[in-house]
Write a protein that holds these residues in place. Structure first.
Motif, PDB file in Angstrom:
ATOM      1  N   MET A 105       0.795  -1.247  -0.052  1.00 18.07           N
ATOM      2  CA  MET A 105      -0.083   0.037  -0.104  1.00 18.07           C
ATOM      3  C   MET A 105       0.829   1.156   0.154  1.00 18.07           C
ATOM      4  O   MET A 105       0.580   2.395  -0.751  1.00 18.07           O
ATOM      5  N   GLY A 106       2.012   1.133   0.905  1.00 16.92           N
ATOM      6  CA  GLY A 106       2.766   2.437   1.059  1.00 16.92           C
ATOM      7  C   GLY A 106       3.673   2.729  -0.216  1.00 16.92           C
ATOM      8  O   GLY A 106       4.267   3.840  -0.271  1.00 16.92           O
ATOM      9  N   PRO A 154      -7.604  -2.788  14.124  1.00 18.46           N
ATOM     10  CA  PRO A 154      -6.967  -2.187  13.160  1.00 18.46           C
ATOM     11  C   PRO A 154      -7.449  -0.866  12.742  1.00 18.46           C
ATOM     12  O   PRO A 154      -8.408  -0.504  12.952  1.00 18.46           O
ATOM     13  N   ASP A 155      -6.322  -0.097  12.399  1.00 14.80           N
ATOM     14  CA  ASP A 155      -6.525   1.078  11.529  1.00 14.80           C
ATOM     15  C   ASP A 155      -7.489   0.892  10.358  1.00 14.80           C
ATOM     16  O   ASP A 155      -7.321   0.068   9.671  1.00 14.80           O
ATOM     17  N   PRO A 156      -8.711   1.469  10.398  1.00 14.65           N
ATOM     18  CA  PRO A 156      -9.836   1.344   9.135  1.00 14.65           C
ATOM     19  C   PRO A 156      -8.869   1.446   7.763  1.00 14.65           C
ATOM     20  O   PRO A 156      -9.760   1.151   6.813  1.00 14.65           O
ATOM     21  N   ALA A 157      -8.018   2.538   8.032  1.00 13.94           N
ATOM     22  CA  ALA A 157      -7.435   2.862   6.834  1.00 13.94           C
ATOM     23  C   ALA A 157      -6.811   1.587   5.938  1.00 13.94           C
ATOM     24  O   ALA A 157      -6.699   1.540   4.833  1.00 13.94           O
ATOM     25  N   TRP A 158      -6.518   0.494   6.607  1.00 15.55           N
ATOM     26  CA  TRP A 158      -5.941  -0.607   6.238  1.00 15.55           C
ATOM     27  C   TRP A 158      -6.705  -1.564   5.503  1.00 15.55           C
ATOM     28  O   TRP A 158      -6.584  -1.894   4.320  1.00 15.55           O
ATOM     29  N   LEU A 159      -8.068  -1.553   5.996  1.00 21.25           N
ATOM     30  CA  LEU A 159      -8.915  -2.143   5.059  1.00 21.25           C
ATOM     31  C   LEU A 159      -9.208  -1.576   3.960  1.00 21.25           C
ATOM     32  O   LEU A 159      -9.195  -1.995   2.622  1.00 21.25           O
ATOM     33  N   ALA A 160      -9.632  -0.166   3.779  1.00 24.81           N
ATOM     34  CA  ALA A 160      -9.616   0.677   2.449  1.00 24.81           C
ATOM     35  C   ALA A 160      -8.372   0.550   1.598  1.00 24.81           C
ATOM     36  O   ALA A 160      -8.441   0.507   0.256  1.00 24.81           O
ATOM     37  N   ALA A 163      -7.721  -2.117  -1.467  1.00 20.75           N
ATOM     38  CA  ALA A 163      -8.437  -1.800  -3.130  1.00 20.75           C
ATOM     39  C   ALA A 163      -7.243  -0.979  -3.624  1.00 20.75           C
ATOM     40  O   ALA A 163      -7.438  -0.841  -4.766  1.00 20.75           O
ATOM     41  N   THR A 164      -6.036  -0.463  -2.942  1.00 21.70           N
ATOM     42  CA  THR A 164      -5.264   0.146  -3.846  1.00 21.70           C
ATOM     43  C   THR A 164      -3.988  -0.247  -4.162  1.00 21.70           C
ATOM     44  O   THR A 164      -3.137   0.120  -4.658  1.00 21.70           O
ATOM     45  N   ILE A 189      -8.690  -7.070  -2.778  1.00 22.97           N
ATOM     46  CA  ILE A 189      -7.554  -6.739  -3.478  1.00 22.97           C
ATOM     47  C   ILE A 189      -7.728  -6.789  -4.964  1.00 22.97           C
ATOM     48  O   ILE A 189      -7.912  -8.078  -5.509  1.00 22.97           O
ATOM     49  N   PRO A 190      -7.452  -5.871  -5.772  1.00 26.35           N
ATOM     50  CA  PRO A 190      -7.841  -5.769  -7.151  1.00 26.35           C
ATOM     51  C   PRO A 190      -7.461  -7.121  -7.888  1.00 26.35           C
ATOM     52  O   PRO A 190      -5.993  -7.125  -7.938  1.00 26.35           O
ATOM     53  N   GLY A 191      -7.951  -8.183  -8.706  1.00 24.50           N
ATOM     54  CA  GLY A 191      -7.459  -9.041  -9.532  1.00 24.50           C
ATOM     55  C   GLY A 191      -6.631  -9.970  -8.417  1.00 24.50           C
ATOM     56  O   GLY A 191      -5.894 -10.902  -8.867  1.00 24.50           O
ATOM     57  N   ALA A 192      -6.636 -10.041  -7.269  1.00 26.32           N
ATOM     58  CA  ALA A 192      -6.120 -11.116  -6.629  1.00 26.32           C
ATOM     59  C   ALA A 192      -6.387 -12.476  -6.783  1.00 26.32           C
ATOM     60  O   ALA A 192      -7.852 -12.786  -7.006  1.00 26.32           O
ATOM     61  N   ARG A 193      -5.557 -13.452  -6.740  1.00 26.98           N
ATOM     62  CA  ARG A 193      -5.926 -14.663  -7.124  1.00 26.98           C
ATOM     63  C   ARG A 193      -5.889 -15.649  -5.557  1.00 26.98           C
ATOM     64  O   ARG A 193      -4.934 -15.482  -4.859  1.00 26.98           O
ATOM     65  N   LEU A 194      -6.915 -16.318  -5.519  1.00 23.05           N
ATOM     66  CA  LEU A 194      -7.077 -17.058  -4.208  1.00 23.05           C
ATOM     67  C   LEU A 194      -6.829 -18.538  -4.425  1.00 23.05           C
ATOM     68  O   LEU A 194      -7.481 -19.098  -5.374  1.00 23.05           O
TER      69      LEU A 194
END
Length: 221
Positions: A105-106, A154-160, A163-164, A189-194
């Motif tokens: 993310m960062g 957890p910090d709510p920003a981590w969940l948001a 998506a980035t 997570i965009p396009g993540a493979r599970l």
């Protein structure tokens, strides 16, 4: 073992493979250290420059007494910068997976690909038993209490922030035996493979060959 100053503390790390090869970083789970990846480092060192650091508060790395998970992520980014690594594959288990997705993310330009093995989700966790200290000295018990507070709230920003994430991502789930719903993290997570390997939380230990095949398939895609 080697060590380097990173983000104001000493980080100990294991290094294997050709330093001229692409870099792959293995991030262990809570209470573990670089030895958690025994048998895994050698496999990837055939093709990668493998780094397996001890997260702060673990193993031979410093125990600064404060353990924000974002600081752990900055430790990893700073270590890579100190070693001149511009792009890397990050593979993280549990707490290490949380650290890995915060790095992604960062520092999106730093992460080539991302592998999250049964990650701690960035959602409030419920129903967890209280931590009971014993005589273990392999990690800082303050780290346990500090990270547990962050798991619970957890910090709510981590969940948001999931998506980035722009790095191609593989999420490995241990299935119904795991305490975490990795499928829910993957869906954000965009396009993540599970990929689900039904052995519980310690996939790379309980199903080592299946773990290596899943990661190899992803990295070869």
């Amino acid at each position: 073992m080697r060590e380097a100053g990173a983000n104001g503390i000493k980080i100990a790390y294991r290094e294997e493979g050709d330093p001229g090869a692409p870099t792959l970083v293995l991030l262990h789970g809570r209470t573990a250290d670089h030895n958690d990846w025994n048998g895994i480092t050698q496999h990837f060192a055939a093709r990668y420059h493998v780094l397996a650091p001890d997260l702060r508060g673990h193993g031979a790395s410093d125990r600064p007494g404060e353990y924000p998970v974002p600081a752990m992520a900055e430790d990893v980014a700073a270590l890579l910068g100190r070693l001149g690594v511009e792009r890397a594959v990050l593979v993280g288990h549990s707490l290490g997976a949380m650290v890995a997705y915060l790095v992604a993310m960062g520092h999106p330009g730093l992460v080539e690909r991302l592998v999250l093995e049964d990650p701690v989700p960035p959602r409030p966790l419920e129903g967890r038993p209280p931590i009971e200290e014993d005589g273990s000295t392999a990690f800082d018990w303050r780290m346990m209490h500090d990270t547990e507070r962050q798991f619970l709230q957890p910090d709510p920003a981590w969940l948001a922030g999931l998506a980035t994430i722009t790095a191609p991502t593989l999420v490995l789930s241990g299935g119904p035996q795991s305490p975490f719903r990795a499928d829910e993290t993957a869906a954000l997570i965009p396009g993540a493979r599970l990929v689900t390997i039904e052995v519980g939380h310690l996939i790379h230990v309980s199903a080592r060959e299946a773990f290596k095949r899943a990661v190899d398939d992803f990295l070869g895609a």
